[in-house]
Scaffold this motif. Structure first.
Motif, PDB file in Angstrom:
ATOM      1  N   TYR A   1       0.537  -1.215   0.258  1.00  0.00           N
ATOM      2  CA  TYR A   1      -0.236  -0.247  -0.443  1.00  0.00           C
ATOM      3  C   TYR A   1       0.418   1.602  -0.095  1.00  0.00           C
ATOM      4  CZ  TYR A   1      -4.976  -1.303   0.581  1.00  0.00           C
ATOM      5  OH  TYR A   1      -6.555  -1.954   0.632  1.00  0.00           O
ATOM      6  N   ILE A   2       0.182   2.291  -0.248  1.00  0.00           N
ATOM      7  CA  ILE A   2       0.772   3.392  -0.680  1.00  0.00           C
ATOM      8  C   ILE A   2      -0.197   4.015  -0.073  1.00  0.00           C
ATOM      9  CG2 ILE A   2       1.399   5.829  -1.705  1.00  0.00           C
ATOM     10  CD1 ILE A   2       1.914   4.190  -4.371  1.00  0.00           C
ATOM     11  N   ASN A   3       0.038   4.816   1.503  1.00  0.00           N
ATOM     12  CA  ASN A   3      -0.536   4.890   2.599  1.00  0.00           C
ATOM     13  C   ASN A   3      -1.813   3.757   2.562  1.00  0.00           C
ATOM     14  OD1 ASN A   3       0.904   7.759   2.918  1.00  0.00           O
ATOM     15  ND2 ASN A   3      -0.052   8.569   1.089  1.00  0.00           N
ATOM     16  N   THR A   4      -2.519   4.527   3.590  1.00  0.00           N
ATOM     17  CA  THR A   4      -3.538   3.154   4.018  1.00  0.00           C
ATOM     18  C   THR A   4      -4.974   4.541   3.354  1.00  0.00           C
ATOM     19  OG1 THR A   4      -3.912   4.555   6.653  1.00  0.00           O
ATOM     20  CG2 THR A   4      -1.950   2.791   6.013  1.00  0.00           C
ATOM     21  N   CYS A   5      -5.709   2.958   3.779  1.00  0.00           N
ATOM     22  CA  CYS A   5      -7.641   3.433   3.587  1.00  0.00           C
ATOM     23  C   CYS A   5      -8.116   4.616   4.953  1.00  0.00           C
ATOM     24  CB  CYS A   5      -8.506   2.919   4.059  1.00  0.00           C
ATOM     25  SG  CYS A   5      -8.118   1.244   2.768  1.00  0.00           S
ATOM     26  N   LEU A   6      -7.164   4.767   5.726  1.00  0.00           N
ATOM     27  CA  LEU A   6      -7.533   5.519   6.567  1.00  0.00           C
ATOM     28  C   LEU A   6      -6.727   6.496   6.916  1.00  0.00           C
ATOM     29  CD1 LEU A   6      -8.354   6.297   9.901  1.00  0.00           C
ATOM     30  CD2 LEU A   6      -6.551   5.779  11.833  1.00  0.00           C
ATOM     31  N   ASP A   7      -5.342   7.241   6.163  1.00  0.00           N
ATOM     32  CA  ASP A   7      -4.839   8.780   5.184  1.00  0.00           C
ATOM     33  C   ASP A   7      -5.682   8.658   4.562  1.00  0.00           C
ATOM     34  OD1 ASP A   7      -2.362   7.785   7.328  1.00  0.00           O
ATOM     35  OD2 ASP A   7      -1.791   6.384   5.799  1.00  0.00           O
ATOM     36  N   PHE A   8      -6.293   7.798   3.655  1.00  0.00           N
ATOM     37  CA  PHE A   8      -7.211   8.721   2.451  1.00  0.00           C
ATOM     38  C   PHE A   8      -8.424   9.535   3.425  1.00  0.00           C
ATOM     39  CE2 PHE A   8     -10.039   7.792  -1.147  1.00  0.00           C
ATOM     40  CZ  PHE A   8      -9.095   8.513  -2.132  1.00  0.00           C
ATOM     41  N   SER A   9      -8.611   8.827   3.714  1.00  0.00           N
ATOM     42  CA  SER A   9      -9.953   9.573   4.881  1.00  0.00           C
ATOM     43  C   SER A   9      -9.286  11.070   5.210  1.00  0.00           C
ATOM     44  CB  SER A   9     -10.466   9.030   5.532  1.00  0.00           C
ATOM     45  OG  SER A   9      -9.794   9.084   6.984  1.00  0.00           O
ATOM     46  N   PHE A  10      -8.095  11.108   5.708  1.00  0.00           N
ATOM     47  CA  PHE A  10      -7.230  12.609   5.999  1.00  0.00           C
ATOM     48  C   PHE A  10      -6.395  13.060   4.343  1.00  0.00           C
ATOM     49  CE2 PHE A  10      -8.232  10.514  10.021  1.00  0.00           C
ATOM     50  CZ  PHE A  10      -8.722  11.154  10.449  1.00  0.00           C
ATOM     51  N   ASP A  11      -6.907  12.750   3.345  1.00  0.00           N
ATOM     52  CA  ASP A  11      -6.467  14.082   2.293  1.00  0.00           C
ATOM     53  C   ASP A  11      -5.059  13.454   1.453  1.00  0.00           C
ATOM     54  OD1 ASP A  11      -8.681  15.229   2.131  1.00  0.00           O
ATOM     55  OD2 ASP A  11      -8.280  17.072   3.476  1.00  0.00           O
ATOM     56  N   SER A  12      -5.012  12.082   2.236  1.00  0.00           N
ATOM     57  CA  SER A  12      -3.507  11.579   1.601  1.00  0.00           C
ATOM     58  C   SER A  12      -4.033  10.467   0.428  1.00  0.00           C
ATOM     59  CB  SER A  12      -2.767  10.507   2.659  1.00  0.00           C
ATOM     60  OG  SER A  12      -2.044  11.780   3.686  1.00  0.00           O
ATOM     61  N   PRO A  13      -3.132  10.959  -0.939  1.00  0.00           N
ATOM     62  CA  PRO A  13      -2.876   9.742  -1.750  1.00  0.00           C
ATOM     63  C   PRO A  13      -2.670   8.297  -1.306  1.00  0.00           C
ATOM     64  CG  PRO A  13      -1.642  11.386  -2.052  1.00  0.00           C
ATOM     65  CD  PRO A  13      -1.915  11.583  -0.563  1.00  0.00           C
TER      66      PRO A  13
ATOM     67  N   GLN B   1     -14.430  20.440   0.591  1.00  0.00           N
ATOM     68  CA  GLN B   1     -15.130  21.594   0.751  1.00  0.00           C
ATOM     69  C   GLN B   1     -15.384  21.513  -0.683  1.00  0.00           C
ATOM     70  OE1 GLN B   1     -14.141  25.218   1.547  1.00  0.00           O
ATOM     71  NE2 GLN B   1     -15.803  26.598   0.359  1.00  0.00           N
ATOM     72  N   LEU B   2     -16.497  20.894  -1.066  1.00  0.00           N
ATOM     73  CA  LEU B   2     -17.111  21.104  -2.401  1.00  0.00           C
ATOM     74  C   LEU B   2     -18.769  21.408  -2.420  1.00  0.00           C
ATOM     75  CD1 LEU B   2     -16.626  17.389  -3.418  1.00  0.00           C
ATOM     76  CD2 LEU B   2     -15.669  18.901  -4.135  1.00  0.00           C
ATOM     77  N   PRO B   3     -18.926  22.002  -3.596  1.00  0.00           N
ATOM     78  CA  PRO B   3     -18.283  21.523  -4.955  1.00  0.00           C
ATOM     79  C   PRO B   3     -17.201  23.029  -5.215  1.00  0.00           C
ATOM     80  CG  PRO B   3     -20.898  22.885  -4.921  1.00  0.00           C
ATOM     81  CD  PRO B   3     -20.530  22.702  -3.170  1.00  0.00           C
ATOM     82  N   GLN B   4     -16.486  22.651  -6.286  1.00  0.00           N
ATOM     83  CA  GLN B   4     -15.827  23.270  -6.631  1.00  0.00           C
ATOM     84  C   GLN B   4     -15.434  23.206  -8.083  1.00  0.00           C
ATOM     85  OE1 GLN B   4     -11.701  24.135  -4.178  1.00  0.00           O
ATOM     86  NE2 GLN B   4     -12.559  22.214  -3.412  1.00  0.00           N
ATOM     87  N   GLN B   5     -14.714  24.590  -8.711  1.00  0.00           N
ATOM     88  CA  GLN B   5     -15.001  24.425  -9.816  1.00  0.00           C
ATOM     89  C   GLN B   5     -13.477  23.391 -10.498  1.00  0.00           C
ATOM     90  OE1 GLN B   5     -16.423  27.190 -13.167  1.00  0.00           O
ATOM     91  NE2 GLN B   5     -13.908  27.412 -13.967  1.00  0.00           N
ATOM     92  N   VAL B   6     -13.250  22.797 -11.259  1.00  0.00           N
ATOM     93  CA  VAL B   6     -11.368  22.749 -11.808  1.00  0.00           C
ATOM     94  C   VAL B   6     -10.794  23.804 -12.734  1.00  0.00           C
ATOM     95  CG1 VAL B   6     -10.387  21.071 -13.373  1.00  0.00           C
ATOM     96  CG2 VAL B   6     -12.465  20.441 -11.223  1.00  0.00           C
ATOM     97  N   ASN B   7      -9.458  24.078 -12.441  1.00  0.00           N
ATOM     98  CA  ASN B   7      -9.742  24.696 -13.424  1.00  0.00           C
ATOM     99  C   ASN B   7      -7.909  24.304 -14.286  1.00  0.00           C
ATOM    100  OD1 ASN B   7     -11.401  27.304 -13.137  1.00  0.00           O
ATOM    101  ND2 ASN B   7      -9.685  28.384 -11.226  1.00  0.00           N
TER     102      ASN B   7
ATOM    103  N   GLU C   1     -17.457  20.552 -12.541  1.00  0.00           N
ATOM    104  CA  GLU C   1     -17.505  21.243 -11.231  1.00  0.00           C
ATOM    105  C   GLU C   1     -17.617  19.673 -10.735  1.00  0.00           C
ATOM    106  OE1 GLU C   1     -21.938  21.770  -8.434  1.00  0.00           O
ATOM    107  OE2 GLU C   1     -21.197  23.002 -10.656  1.00  0.00           O
ATOM    108  N   LEU C   2     -16.549  19.778  -9.778  1.00  0.00           N
ATOM    109  CA  LEU C   2     -16.370  18.724  -8.825  1.00  0.00           C
ATOM    110  C   LEU C   2     -17.476  18.415  -7.326  1.00  0.00           C
ATOM    111  CD1 LEU C   2     -12.679  18.159  -8.032  1.00  0.00           C
ATOM    112  CD2 LEU C   2     -14.123  16.726  -9.438  1.00  0.00           C
TER     113      LEU C   2
ATOM    114  N   GLN D   1     -11.366  25.988  -7.751  1.00  0.00           N
ATOM    115  CA  GLN D   1     -12.288  27.130  -7.369  1.00  0.00           C
ATOM    116  C   GLN D   1     -12.967  27.023  -6.680  1.00  0.00           C
ATOM    117  OE1 GLN D   1     -11.964  30.208 -10.701  1.00  0.00           O
ATOM    118  NE2 GLN D   1     -13.741  31.194  -9.361  1.00  0.00           N
ATOM    119  N   THR D   2     -13.613  27.817  -5.665  1.00  0.00           N
ATOM    120  CA  THR D   2     -14.484  27.929  -4.505  1.00  0.00           C
ATOM    121  C   THR D   2     -15.360  28.326  -5.339  1.00  0.00           C
ATOM    122  OG1 THR D   2     -12.925  27.376  -2.526  1.00  0.00           O
ATOM    123  CG2 THR D   2     -15.485  28.024  -2.617  1.00  0.00           C
ATOM    124  N   LEU D   3     -17.176  27.588  -5.341  1.00  0.00           N
ATOM    125  CA  LEU D   3     -18.081  28.431  -6.355  1.00  0.00           C
ATOM    126  C   LEU D   3     -18.689  29.493  -5.305  1.00  0.00           C
ATOM    127  CD1 LEU D   3     -19.258  25.231  -8.034  1.00  0.00           C
ATOM    128  CD2 LEU D   3     -18.032  27.374  -8.810  1.00  0.00           C
ATOM    129  N   GLU D   4     -19.151  29.947  -5.799  1.00  0.00           N
ATOM    130  CA  GLU D   4     -19.887  30.638  -4.227  1.00  0.00           C
ATOM    131  C   GLU D   4     -21.008  30.422  -4.194  1.00  0.00           C
ATOM    132  OE1 GLU D   4     -18.932  33.508  -3.107  1.00  0.00           O
ATOM    133  OE2 GLU D   4     -16.883  33.471  -3.682  1.00  0.00           O
TER     134      GLU D   4
END
Length: 416
Positions: free
Chosen positions: A225-237, A342-348, A371-372, A412-415
């Motif tokens: 594994y590259i990182n863990t499923c628990l790490d993924f829940s905290f924004d790691s790949p 934080q979602l939704p966001q626009q992909v630039n 839009e993500l 980009q965060t959407l208003e």
């Protein structure tokens, strides 16, 4: 045969998304030879591409509605005769499938067998009884720290892992580093079966494959594994890199997998086993599922070995046997970058690697300007998903590291 399929997988035919493309039921099961009935939810309906005249399809709102599932099955049995097999690939559908088998006397894993492949405390009990190294654990209830809990923490030391007994994808899992944190977490737990587990330091590996009707290992691949499923829940790949077939490490992992599968009595199924390598480089059982792995693991395996785990699992279910001719096409890896909180966001903008790094043969990226939104699950639109294959394990490791270092998504965060 009269075959019932429960499906909540989704597909995107005609698009670049490869989600569950290996699960084409009419290719896995001859719909002309067998009577095939599907029970699906709305999402799962997208994966049924068989000709409408070759099968029956029933849609349900909730697979946890056991009464509705039984009503549909009873109707099919009344019209077509006794059911011969029930097939369910998703971990969330294994228990509903087992209930139907018991209710209608259908061959296949019953509730006890299925629960053994879901209940992480029971798994470890079997490992300890068989002399297989596994973490120490303690069943806990929502509330506060009891003397028994305090004694367990003193025995195994901090940190400890708090997790549901039958969870998946590290949902509800916490790494506890203090008694104060544990007191807070226990006080906020929802009702259910929970456990404290000894923390094992070391790399985690996943071993995926098939066992035959006698419980013998038919096929397996091993990945770090590259990182863990628990790490993924905290924004790691999150990802995995295949262990070179035939090396000493793979031999050690496969031998350990045989012991784990034998202890649990798995047969006629796919499996996804997770193990630690501890500080002494010895395997330690973490958990196992009687199913094909999630995320992009099965696609990496199929590309690098030619083995579609879903196909061979169906063969074992229907015929108690399957013909396997694995190939060594390369060493593979899979890697994904999760969505921002934080979602939704626009992909630039987003980094692409197909055509730039030779071992990256497939990528799934959100389109610039799109839009993500949150989809849920590993097989979903993430910030980036990449599949690798290389004849050289050393080069593969370098390529994976390059993607880890260079991947970037501009949002980009959407208003509103």
């Amino acid at each position: 045969m009269n075959i019932l399929i429960l499906n909540n997988f989704w597909r995107y035919p005609g698009t670049e998304r490869w989600d569950f493309e290996l699960v084409c039921y009419e290719e896995l099961i001859c719909h002309d030879t067998h009577q095939v009935t599907y029970i699906v939810n709305r999402r799962g309906r997208t994966a049924i591409t068989a000709h409408p005249d070759s099968c029956k399809i029933y849609e349900v709102e909730d697979f946890n509605d056991s009464t509705r599932l039984a009503e549909i099955t009873a109707q099919v049995v009344a019209e077509q005769g006794p059911m011969d097999r029930v097939i369910a690939f998703s971990e969330n559908l294994l228990l509903p499938a087992a209930r139907l088998r018991e209710a209608f006397a259908i061959p296949g894993p019953d509730m006890a067998e299925t629960l053994l492949a879901r209940d992480k405390m029971q798994m470890k009990q079997y490992m300890h009884a068989a002399g297989v190294k596994a973490p120490r654990f303690l069943a806990v209830l929502p509330g506060s720290i009891t003397p028994q809990v305090a004694s367990f923490v003193r025995e195994v030391g901090l940190p400890v892992i708090l997790k549901p007994a039958d969870g998946a994808s590290s949902i509800g899992v916490s790494r506890v580093t203090s008694l104060a944190q544990l007191e807070t977490l226990l006080g906020a737990l929802p009702e259910g079966d929970w456990q404290l587990e000894e923390f094992i330091a070391g790399d985690i590996y996943h071993i995926d494959g098939l066992v035959d009707a006698q419980g013998e290992l038919l096929f397996s691949t091993s990945c770090r594994y590259i990182n863990t499923c628990l790490d993924f829940s905290f924004d790691s790949p999150l990802g995995g890199v295949m262990v070179m077939p035939g090396c000493a490490l793979e031999d050690k992992l496969v031998a350990f997998a045989r012991r784990c599968l034998s202890a649990l009595g798995f047969n006629r199924c796919a499996f996804h086993l997770e193990v630690f390598l501890d500080k002494d480089e010895e395997p330690v059982f973490l958990e196992v599922g009687a199913r094909v792995a999630g995320a992009d693991v099965p696609y990496m395996i199929e590309h690098n070995t030619g083995v579609n785990l879903f196909k061979h699992w169906v063969d074992l279910i229907l015929h108690d046997r399957t013909e396997l001719t694995p190939e060594h096409r390369g060493v593979g890896a899979w890697l994904m970058f999760g969505l921002p909180e934080q979602l939704p966001q626009q992909v630039n903008g987003v980094t692409e690697f197909v055509g730039k790094i030779p071992s990256v043969y497939r990528q799934h990226l959100p389109q610039v300007g799109s839009e993500l939104i949150k989809e849920g699950g590993y097989c979903a639109l993430q910030s980036g998903r990449f599949l690798f294959s290389s004849p050289c394990a050393t080069q593969l490791a370098k390529d994976v590291e390059q993607v880890l270092q260079e991947f970037h998504i501009d949002l980009q965060t959407l208003e509103g």
